[in-house]
Design an enzyme around this catalytic site. Structure first.
Site, PDB file in Angstrom:
ATOM      1  N   ASN A  24     -43.205  19.018  60.137  1.00 17.82           N
ATOM      2  CA  ASN A  24     -44.626  19.345  60.029  1.00 17.82           C
ATOM      3  C   ASN A  24     -45.346  18.035  59.704  1.00 17.82           C
ATOM      4  OD1 ASN A  24     -47.174  20.263  59.432  1.00 17.82           O
ATOM      5  ND2 ASN A  24     -46.609  21.224  57.477  1.00 17.82           N
ATOM      6  N   TRP A  25     -46.009  17.494  60.718  1.00 17.02           N
ATOM      7  CA  TRP A  25     -46.618  16.165  60.540  1.00 17.02           C
ATOM      8  C   TRP A  25     -47.927  16.222  59.765  1.00 17.02           C
ATOM      9  CZ3 TRP A  25     -45.965  13.604  66.076  1.00 17.02           C
ATOM     10  CH2 TRP A  25     -44.602  13.465  66.351  1.00 17.02           C
ATOM     11  N   LYS A  26     -48.414  17.446  59.521  1.00 20.56           N
ATOM     12  CA  LYS A  26     -49.700  17.629  58.820  1.00 20.56           C
ATOM     13  C   LYS A  26     -50.782  16.782  59.515  1.00 20.56           C
ATOM     14  CE  LYS A  26     -47.048  18.580  54.731  1.00 20.56           C
ATOM     15  NZ  LYS A  26     -47.073  18.933  53.332  1.00 20.56           N
TER      16      LYS A  26
ATOM     17  N   HIS B 277     -48.870  28.437  56.138  1.00 19.42           N
ATOM     18  CA  HIS B 277     -48.476  27.297  55.295  1.00 19.42           C
ATOM     19  C   HIS B 277     -49.293  27.345  54.000  1.00 19.42           C
ATOM     20  CE1 HIS B 277     -47.877  23.206  53.890  1.00 19.42           C
ATOM     21  NE2 HIS B 277     -46.804  23.181  54.669  1.00 19.42           N
TER      22      HIS B 277
ATOM     23  N   GLU C  98     -50.657  25.120  52.326  1.00 17.55           N
ATOM     24  CA  GLU C  98     -51.902  24.324  52.336  1.00 17.55           C
ATOM     25  C   GLU C  98     -53.022  25.110  53.005  1.00 17.55           C
ATOM     26  OE1 GLU C  98     -50.213  20.731  54.003  1.00 17.55           O
ATOM     27  OE2 GLU C  98     -49.092  20.457  52.144  1.00 17.55           O
TER      28      GLU C  98
ATOM     29  N   GLU D  51     -40.983  28.253  51.204  1.00 19.31           N
ATOM     30  CA  GLU D  51     -41.514  26.979  50.736  1.00 19.31           C
ATOM     31  C   GLU D  51     -42.172  27.177  49.370  1.00 19.31           C
ATOM     32  OE1 GLU D  51     -42.158  24.067  54.146  1.00 19.31           O
ATOM     33  OE2 GLU D  51     -44.026  25.119  53.852  1.00 19.31           O
TER      34      GLU D  51
ATOM     35  N   GLY E  33     -44.608  18.466  48.939  1.00 16.33           N
ATOM     36  CA  GLY E  33     -45.290  17.185  48.808  1.00 16.33           C
ATOM     37  C   GLY E  33     -45.289  16.635  47.395  1.00 16.33           C
TER      38      GLY E  33
ATOM     39  N   SER F 211     -40.198  19.084  49.893  1.00 18.74           N
ATOM     40  CA  SER F 211     -39.623  17.780  49.515  1.00 18.74           C
ATOM     41  C   SER F 211     -38.169  17.605  49.951  1.00 18.74           C
ATOM     42  CB  SER F 211     -39.785  17.541  48.009  1.00 18.74           C
ATOM     43  OG  SER F 211     -41.156  17.496  47.663  1.00 18.74           O
TER      44      SER F 211
ATOM     45  N   GLY G  85     -41.918  18.078  55.718  1.00 20.62           N
ATOM     46  CA  GLY G  85     -43.243  17.451  55.757  1.00 20.62           C
ATOM     47  C   GLY G  85     -43.116  15.935  55.758  1.00 20.62           C
ATOM     48  N   GLY G  86     -43.305  15.337  54.594  1.00 24.47           N
ATOM     49  CA  GLY G  86     -43.350  13.877  54.467  1.00 24.47           C
ATOM     50  C   GLY G  86     -42.212  13.160  55.176  1.00 24.47           C
TER      51      GLY G  86
HETATM   52  C1  PEP Z   1     -44.334  21.185  54.407  1.00 19.46           C
HETATM   53  O1  PEP Z   1     -45.401  20.677  54.665  1.00 19.46           O
HETATM   54  O2  PEP Z   1     -44.039  22.255  54.936  1.00 19.46           O
HETATM   55  C2  PEP Z   1     -43.432  20.514  53.486  1.00 19.46           C
HETATM   56  C3  PEP Z   1     -42.323  21.114  53.152  1.00 19.46           C
HETATM   57  O3  PEP Z   1     -43.811  19.272  53.028  1.00 19.46           O
HETATM   58  P1  PEP Z   1     -42.902  18.217  52.207  1.00 19.46           P
HETATM   59  O4  PEP Z   1     -41.574  18.146  52.902  1.00 19.46           O
HETATM   60  O5  PEP Z   1     -43.663  16.934  52.268  1.00 19.46           O
HETATM   61  O6  PEP Z   1     -42.761  18.748  50.811  1.00 19.46           O
END
Ligand code: PEP
Length: 253
Positions: free
Chosen positions: A9-11, A95, A97, A167, A173, A212, A233-234
């Site tokens: 997930n590149w956000k 999600h 966010e 999640e 994040g 994470s 994500g990151g």
């Molecule tokens: C996400 O955005 O779904 C996510 C899990 O982010 P991160 O890996 O950065 O915590």
């Protein structure tokens, strides 16, 4: 046997150039006979570029959301049929966010999920509790109600065409990952809850972990019985880390 799935997930990150470089590296690192299914979800604006880049490769293209309606006066939204035109196979829905920063309700998430199902996109339904809810002992109740809201609308059978991502909001994040045991406990709970309605679907549905995940912790998480890969994500913005995470999933098969 559930094939592991790892999705980036590149956000809201990237430029045309960085998207090209990242996709070049991911495509080079995922072979046609990869035992792990791999997907990426760029921002909408890069989807045509990514569709062209990924054409003929095993890497699946996904969107970070999908509209809750077919078409019409819904400024800022992108419909499932539009995403299908650009070869999208996946769409993240719910999600945290979107839920917390943009106020998306369970009902809205369910309508987005339904649109994905209706148009042959695989919804990647995100569910998970906040830290406050975990500390209050409400984790199971929260994931149950988020899941039920979708299943009441779309039906249990829809899960045969969907993926769930657990999640925990406190892990997204933040650099704080759920321990493999903490994650497994919730994954097993989700699977049991589905099994109470349909044991076959419960056995088939992939439940990803997200929060994470990185190249150092992926293997221990993916090694748990009910964790079928990850939503990343990151770490999905760095090709080396992302491909190491994909490799970690392969090693747990
Ligand atoms: C996400 O955005 O779904 C996510 C899990 O982010 P991160 O890996 O950065 O915590």
């Amino acid at each position: 046997m559930r094939q592991p799935l790892v999705v980036g997930n590149w956000k809201m990150n990237g430029t045309r150039d960085s998207v090209r470089q990242l996709l070049d590296a991911i495509v080079a690192g995922v072979s046609a006979d990869s035992p792990v299914a791999v997907g990426v979800c760029p921002p909408y604006v890069f989807i045509p570029q990514a569709a062209q880049h990924l054409s003929g490769t095993p890497v699946l293209l996904g969107a970070q959301n999908v509209a809750d309606h077919e078409a019409g006066a819904y400024t800022g939204e992108v419909s499932a049929s539009m995403l299908k035109e650009f070869d999208c196979k996946l769409a993240i829905v719910g999600h945290s966010e979107r839920r917390s920063l943009y106020g998306e309700s369970d009902a809205l998430v369910a309508a987005r999920y339904q649109q994905a199902i209706d148009h042959g996109l695989t919804p990647l339904l995100c569910i998970g509790e906040t830290l406050e809810q975990r500390e209050a002992g409400e984790t199971f109740a929260v994931v149950d109600s988020q899941l039920d809201a979708v299943l009441e609308k779309a039906g249990i059978q829809s899960l045969s065409k969907a993926v769930i991502a657990y999640e925990p909001v406190w892990a997204i994040g933040t650099g704080k990952t759920a321990t493999p045991q903490q994650a497994q406990e919730v994954h097993a709970h989700i699977r049991q809850r589905i099994a109470a309605q349909d044991a076959d679907i419960a056995g088939q549905v992939r439940i990803l972990y997200g929060g994470s995940v990185n190249d150092a912790n992926a293997k221990s998480l993916f090694g748990m019985a009910d964790i079928d890969g990850g939503l990343i994500g990151g770490a999905s913005l760095k090709a080396d880390a992302f491909l190491t995470i994909v490799q970690s999933a392969a090693e747990t098969i």
